[in-house]
Design a protein around this motif. Structure first.
Motif, PDB file in Angstrom:
ATOM      1  N   ARG A  71     -33.944 -72.170 -42.302  1.00  0.00           N
ATOM      2  CA  ARG A  71     -34.375 -70.930 -41.655  1.00  0.00           C
ATOM      3  C   ARG A  71     -35.249 -71.165 -40.421  1.00  0.00           C
ATOM      4  O   ARG A  71     -35.367 -70.283 -39.576  1.00  0.00           O
ATOM      5  CB  ARG A  71     -35.152 -70.051 -42.639  1.00  0.00           C
ATOM      6  CG  ARG A  71     -34.366 -69.600 -43.855  1.00  0.00           C
ATOM      7  CD  ARG A  71     -33.279 -68.625 -43.486  1.00  0.00           C
ATOM      8  NE  ARG A  71     -32.796 -67.897 -44.650  1.00  0.00           N
ATOM      9  CZ  ARG A  71     -31.520 -67.780 -44.967  1.00  0.00           C
ATOM     10  NH1 ARG A  71     -30.592 -68.332 -44.219  1.00  0.00           N
ATOM     11  NH2 ARG A  71     -31.156 -67.084 -46.033  1.00  0.00           N
ATOM     12  N   SER A  72     -35.868 -72.345 -40.306  1.00  0.00           N
ATOM     13  CA  SER A  72     -36.829 -72.538 -39.215  1.00  0.00           C
ATOM     14  C   SER A  72     -36.416 -73.559 -38.159  1.00  0.00           C
ATOM     15  O   SER A  72     -36.984 -73.560 -37.073  1.00  0.00           O
ATOM     16  CB  SER A  72     -38.200 -72.926 -39.789  1.00  0.00           C
ATOM     17  OG  SER A  72     -38.126 -74.143 -40.483  1.00  0.00           O
ATOM     18  N   VAL A  73     -35.453 -74.427 -38.449  1.00  0.00           N
ATOM     19  CA  VAL A  73     -34.987 -75.412 -37.466  1.00  0.00           C
ATOM     20  C   VAL A  73     -33.571 -75.026 -37.077  1.00  0.00           C
ATOM     21  O   VAL A  73     -32.637 -75.151 -37.871  1.00  0.00           O
ATOM     22  CB  VAL A  73     -35.030 -76.851 -38.035  1.00  0.00           C
ATOM     23  CG1 VAL A  73     -34.505 -77.850 -37.009  1.00  0.00           C
ATOM     24  CG2 VAL A  73     -36.451 -77.218 -38.472  1.00  0.00           C
ATOM     25  N   GLU A  74     -33.424 -74.533 -35.861  1.00  0.00           N
ATOM     26  CA  GLU A  74     -32.155 -73.948 -35.416  1.00  0.00           C
ATOM     27  C   GLU A  74     -30.955 -74.869 -35.638  1.00  0.00           C
ATOM     28  O   GLU A  74     -29.905 -74.414 -36.080  1.00  0.00           O
ATOM     29  CB  GLU A  74     -32.263 -73.570 -33.934  1.00  0.00           C
ATOM     30  CG  GLU A  74     -31.094 -72.743 -33.453  1.00  0.00           C
ATOM     31  CD  GLU A  74     -31.298 -72.255 -32.038  1.00  0.00           C
ATOM     32  OE1 GLU A  74     -30.321 -72.302 -31.280  1.00  0.00           O
ATOM     33  OE2 GLU A  74     -32.414 -71.816 -31.707  1.00  0.00           O
ATOM     34  N   THR A  75     -31.089 -76.150 -35.387  1.00  0.00           N
ATOM     35  CA  THR A  75     -29.955 -77.074 -35.523  1.00  0.00           C
ATOM     36  C   THR A  75     -29.541 -77.311 -36.974  1.00  0.00           C
ATOM     37  O   THR A  75     -28.483 -77.872 -37.235  1.00  0.00           O
ATOM     38  CB  THR A  75     -30.269 -78.434 -34.872  1.00  0.00           C
ATOM     39  OG1 THR A  75     -31.456 -78.971 -35.477  1.00  0.00           O
ATOM     40  CG2 THR A  75     -30.467 -78.285 -33.369  1.00  0.00           C
ATOM     41  N   LEU A  76     -30.362 -76.886 -37.939  1.00  0.00           N
ATOM     42  CA  LEU A  76     -30.042 -77.069 -39.357  1.00  0.00           C
ATOM     43  C   LEU A  76     -29.452 -75.819 -39.997  1.00  0.00           C
ATOM     44  O   LEU A  76     -29.095 -75.839 -41.172  1.00  0.00           O
ATOM     45  CB  LEU A  76     -31.304 -77.473 -40.133  1.00  0.00           C
ATOM     46  CG  LEU A  76     -31.973 -78.751 -39.708  1.00  0.00           C
ATOM     47  CD1 LEU A  76     -33.268 -78.950 -40.491  1.00  0.00           C
ATOM     48  CD2 LEU A  76     -31.039 -79.931 -39.888  1.00  0.00           C
ATOM     49  N   GLY A  77     -29.331 -74.739 -39.241  1.00  0.00           N
ATOM     50  CA  GLY A  77     -28.956 -73.446 -39.778  1.00  0.00           C
ATOM     51  C   GLY A  77     -27.674 -73.389 -40.570  1.00  0.00           C
ATOM     52  O   GLY A  77     -27.501 -72.518 -41.402  1.00  0.00           O
ATOM     53  N   GLU A  78     -26.752 -74.298 -40.357  1.00  0.00           N
ATOM     54  CA  GLU A  78     -25.489 -74.276 -41.097  1.00  0.00           C
ATOM     55  C   GLU A  78     -25.192 -75.640 -41.720  1.00  0.00           C
ATOM     56  O   GLU A  78     -24.043 -76.028 -41.871  1.00  0.00           O
ATOM     57  CB  GLU A  78     -24.358 -73.828 -40.183  1.00  0.00           C
ATOM     58  CG  GLU A  78     -24.552 -72.401 -39.693  1.00  0.00           C
ATOM     59  CD  GLU A  78     -23.461 -71.923 -38.776  1.00  0.00           C
ATOM     60  OE1 GLU A  78     -22.479 -72.660 -38.560  1.00  0.00           O
ATOM     61  OE2 GLU A  78     -23.589 -70.804 -38.265  1.00  0.00           O
ATOM     62  N   ARG A  79     -26.237 -76.355 -42.108  1.00  0.00           N
ATOM     63  CA  ARG A  79     -26.072 -77.688 -42.703  1.00  0.00           C
ATOM     64  C   ARG A  79     -26.564 -77.684 -44.153  1.00  0.00           C
ATOM     65  O   ARG A  79     -27.563 -77.061 -44.483  1.00  0.00           O
ATOM     66  CB  ARG A  79     -26.869 -78.740 -41.924  1.00  0.00           C
ATOM     67  CG  ARG A  79     -26.641 -78.759 -40.430  1.00  0.00           C
ATOM     68  CD  ARG A  79     -25.273 -79.170 -40.045  1.00  0.00           C
ATOM     69  NE  ARG A  79     -25.071 -80.568 -40.310  1.00  0.00           N
ATOM     70  CZ  ARG A  79     -24.068 -81.281 -39.836  1.00  0.00           C
ATOM     71  NH1 ARG A  79     -23.179 -80.712 -39.052  1.00  0.00           N
ATOM     72  NH2 ARG A  79     -23.937 -82.532 -40.132  1.00  0.00           N
TER      73      ARG A  79
END
Length: 150
Positions: A71-79
């Motif tokens: 929820r807080s690190v944009e690049t992790l949003g779909e990992r």
């Protein structure tokens, strides 16, 4: 507030699949940049002493840290972020009926790992301190409105 009420500002979490559905429900809240995850301790979450079972608390902590990262690190949003390690210090009991809530922060995110820590409270009193390391895994489909998300 009743023993089953969910605090204002929290909505049901739509991630986690069948395991979280069976052990939840979990609720999330966004307030500015702050992300919080919570649940109400029900009888089924308790040990024989009518306090939240350590296994349920560990499950909650194992959801709090990676979901905060998503929820807080944009690049992790779909990992997917499988757990590499999880350390929990149980500070106090969370009794039946209490509102358990956690807030966490990402300490560092590399190309392959996420490091995070958090604090969990029950009715405002600290009950667990948690830290963990998570592998940055494969992409997953974002949850659809009304879907199972997980």
């Amino acid at each position: 507030m009743s023993a089953t009420a969910v605090p204002e500002g929290f909505g049901e979490l739509r991630l986690g699949g069948d395991f979280v559905k069976a052990n939840g429900p979990l609720y999330e809240s966004f307030e500015g940049d702050a992300y919080r995850l919570g649940f109400r301790v029900e009888k089924r979450h308790c040990n024989t002493m009518r306090i939240c079972h350590g296994g349920m608390m560990a499950t909650f902590c194992d959801m709090l840290l990676p979901i905060t990262a998503i929820r807080s690190v944009e690049t992790l949003g779909e990992r997917f972020l499988p757990t590499v390690s999880l350390d929990i210090d149980y500070l106090a009991p969370a009794p039946l009926g209490s509102w358990v809530q956690g807030q966490a922060q990402v300490l560092r995110s590399t190309r392959s790992l996420v490091f995070a820590q958090g604090l969990v409270t029950a009715d405002g009193e600290p009950v667990a301190r948690v830290s963990g390391v998570f592998k940055i895994g494969a992409a997953f489909a974002p949850p659809r409105a009304g879907g199972d998300g997980g």
